[in-house]
Design an enzyme around this catalytic site. Structure first.
Site, short mmCIF file in Angstrom:
data_model
loop_
_atom_site.label_atom_id
_atom_site.label_comp_id
_atom_site.label_asym_id
_atom_site.label_seq_id
_atom_site.Cartn_x
_atom_site.Cartn_y
_atom_site.Cartn_z
N ASP A 75 -9.84 -1.02 3.07
CA ASP A 75 -8.54 -0.37 3.12
C ASP A 75 -7.78 -0.79 1.86
OD1 ASP A 75 -6.23 0.95 4.32
OD2 ASP A 75 -5.45 -1.07 4.64
N ASP B 189 -3.81 -0.24 1.12
CA ASP B 189 -2.43 -0.71 1.24
C ASP B 189 -2.32 -1.90 2.17
OD1 ASP B 189 -1.32 1.32 -0.46
OD2 ASP B 189 -1.73 2.74 1.15
#
Length: 220
Positions: free
Chosen positions: A7, A9
């Site tokens: 991932d 952010d």
């Protein structure tokens, strides 16, 4: 295939590129502060709470791209990378990606944030494969609409499986598969991999990770 999925952010980045892009445009006067700042903050809180309407958010996030020529957007993004993104990339995050890359794993950044914002960030990490929400383009210019399934929650699983299928592979056939995430919104994909890892997790993901014995780490 050996997979290392990341991932972006609040995982590889010590902040949220989607949120920061809108704040950057507000700071430049491109977006009206009074109108957009409250909406940007509200969407971010909804994301953290797990209540985000992804299509409403994408309408908010992608529509400004359609109002400006691509050349101007690209120039703004270079400034955005220097002022907002590079300070959010830690040495720990760089080393984690490098360790998987050096081990021969296929590294993929998989993010709900749109490709325009995230492609240069993936390049900065040296990650060749990016699964992101796709903004529609016509003749090189953005329309403000999204193409296909947003890479969000269950959509991350669907997009990853489609990406693998195009390469003649399946997630359940991977020799091993790591997924690093900070968010309970990514539980759908964390449950699909052989090595789920919670990175600086939100409270809900931290609770789930502890209950299931998943590793918890920090890249800050």
């Amino acid at each position: 295939m050996r997979l290392a999925l990341f991932d972006l952010d609040n995982t590889l980045l010590s902040g949220d590129s989607d949120f920061e892009w809108a704040q950057f445009l507000i700071g430049k006067g491109v977006l009206d502060r009074e109108v957009y700042e409250a909406k940007n903050l509200a969407f971010y809180e909804q994301y953290k709470a797990g209540t985000l309407d992804i299509h409403a958010f994408l309408d908010f996030q992608l529509r400004p791209l359609s109002r400006h020529p691509r050349r101007e957007l690209d120039a703004w993004h270079r400034e955005f990378m220097a002022s907002r993104i590079l300070p959010m990339i830690t040495d720990k995050a760089r080393r984690l990606v490098a360790r998987h890359r050096d081990a021969g794993d296929t590294c993929v950044i998989i993010t709900a944030t749109n490709r325009f914002v995230t492609a240069p960030i993936a390049e900065e990490f040296g990650v060749a494969h990016l699964i992101a929400t796709e903004p529609e383009e016509i003749d090189g210019e953005f329309t403000g609409r999204v193409v296909g399934i947003p890479s969000f929650r269950e959509g991350k699983v669907a997009r990853l499986k489609a990406w693998l299928a195009a390469r003649g592979a399946r997630l359940d056939e991977a020799e091993h598969s790591y997924f690093y995430s900070d968010s309970h919104n990514d539980l759908f994909l964390l449950e699909q991999v052989t090595h789920p890892v919670a990175v600086d997790p939100d409270d809900e993901l931290a609770r789930i990770a502890r209950a299931r014995g998943w590793p918890i780490m920090s890249l800050r």
